[in-house]
Motif scaffolding. Structure first.
Motif, PDB file in Angstrom:
ATOM      1  N   THR A   1      13.523 -36.320  36.512  1.00 20.02           N
ATOM      2  CA  THR A   1      13.704 -36.015  37.934  1.00 20.02           C
ATOM      3  C   THR A   1      13.038 -34.689  38.275  1.00 20.02           C
ATOM      4  OG1 THR A   1      15.814 -37.200  37.995  1.00 20.02           O
ATOM      5  CG2 THR A   1      15.391 -35.644  39.776  1.00 20.02           C
TER       6      THR A   1
ATOM      7  N   ILE B   1      16.133 -34.778  46.604  1.00 22.75           N
ATOM      8  CA  ILE B   1      16.680 -35.888  45.836  1.00 22.75           C
ATOM      9  C   ILE B   1      18.008 -36.346  46.433  1.00 22.75           C
ATOM     10  CG2 ILE B   1      15.549 -35.191  43.694  1.00 22.75           C
ATOM     11  CD1 ILE B   1      18.205 -34.029  42.733  1.00 22.75           C
TER      12      ILE B   1
ATOM     13  N   ARG C   1       8.826 -41.566  36.341  1.00 30.28           N
ATOM     14  CA  ARG C   1       9.782 -41.041  35.363  1.00 30.28           C
ATOM     15  C   ARG C   1       9.630 -41.726  34.009  1.00 30.28           C
ATOM     16  NH1 ARG C   1      15.050 -39.884  39.317  1.00 30.28           N
ATOM     17  NH2 ARG C   1      13.779 -39.008  41.002  1.00 30.28           N
TER      18      ARG C   1
END
Length: 309
Positions: free
Chosen positions: A128, A235, A260
């Motif tokens: 992330t 996020i 990711r």
């Protein structure tokens, strides 16, 4: 017989149940992991609620442990492996367990630099953070603003940015200022006057802002200090994307998931080289997952949490 946690109803953590479960022998492209630590993330609680009558949900996205079985003609993502090897796995289903079978493509050798609780919290926060830094477009010598610098994602952003030569001014409570400083950031307190404190601390224009907390203050200050709203990455606040032109990333988005997955080997390598550490605030027995999850969701856990079977 293994044991695992399941989400069984609409009331989230209150509807979690700990139950026995069979772990099938791994087939081609699969391995079985005896879990030594399960990482904990807010998403575990958010996505475990089930409509009435729905099938139970396996809980937990990342683990660290040892291989107990390997399917025929199978290698893990970091290469050949043997029973007994220490590994970590990310983007799995059902990590809150004593043992589970997972696709080998999701498994990597555990860096010797990390304990199992640390390794179990490496990749969700780490990938992330990697996407946040990448989407910011910042390069060496640039200065960025980071909201939530002392949290799991924030600490990983600080370390990854430092490795790239990017300066980070990070918001945190006064109690966590030293942690921000330890990982290479310039700490400032959130609250009234944040915009001026950020400006004074930076001494240069902010090219981007990264939001890991989602407060109105974080978004407002970011919009005031960053010229291009497309370089404000959140996020948390999907509701601010359309009205403000900021960017939302998340593991449920196809583009984020692809990024990711591709970032995993680099994050594991950074940890193996000692350039990325994972502070763990507290561990809990696996049987106490509900207690641990309630602490996690308060936002005041003080760092990463892990469950230990």
């Amino acid at each position: 017989m293994a044991h695992a946690w399941f989400g069984t109803g609409p009331d989230g953590i209150d509807d979690w149940r700990f139950a026995s479960v069979e772990v099938p022998a791994p087939g081609p492209g699969e391995v079985t992991i005896r879990v030594h630590a399960a990482g904990m993330n807010p998403a575990d609680a958010k996505f475990s609620s089930r409509p009435v009558g729905a099938d139970p949900a396996r809980i937990g996205y990342e683990v660290s442990g040892e291989l107990t079985a390997i399917g025929p003609d199978t290698e893990i993502s970091s290469g050949a492996a043997a029973v007994g090897d220490d590994v970590l796995a990310f983007r799995v289903s059902g990590g809150y367990a004593t043992e589970l079978a997972v696709p080998a493509s999701k498994v990597f050798h555990k860096p010797a630099t990390l304990t199992h609780p640390e390794a179990a919290n490496l990749l969700l926060a780490g990938t992330t953070a990697a996407e946040l830094v990448d989407r910011s477009g910042a390069v060496a010598g640039d200065t960025i603003l980071l909201h939530g610098a002392s949290g799991g994602v924030g600490v990983s952003v600080l370390q990854q940015a430092a490795a790239l030569g990017i300066r980070v001014v990070g918001t945190a409570s006064a109690a966590n200022a030293d942690a921000v400083r330890r990982y290479g950031g310039i700490p400032i307190a959130y609250g009234d006057g944040l915009e001026q404190r950020a400006t004074d601390a930076a001494g240069a224009p902010f090219v981007a802002a990264l939001d890991a907390v989602g407060t109105d203050e974080a978004i407002a200050v970011s919009l005031a200090l960053v010229a291009d709203p497309a370089r404000i990455i959140t996020i948390v606040r999907a509701d601010r994307v359309e009205p403000d032109g900021i960017v939302m990333i998340g593991g449920m988005k196809k583009s984020s998931a692809e990024f990711r997955d591709a970032a995993r080997p680099r994050i594991v390598e950074l940890a193996a080289r000692g350039l990325l550490t994972v502070p763990v605030a507290r561990t809990f027995p696996l049987a106490d997952a509900q207690e641990a999850a309630r602490l996690l969701m308060t936002g005041h856990a003080g760092g990463n949490l892990a469950l230990l079977p």
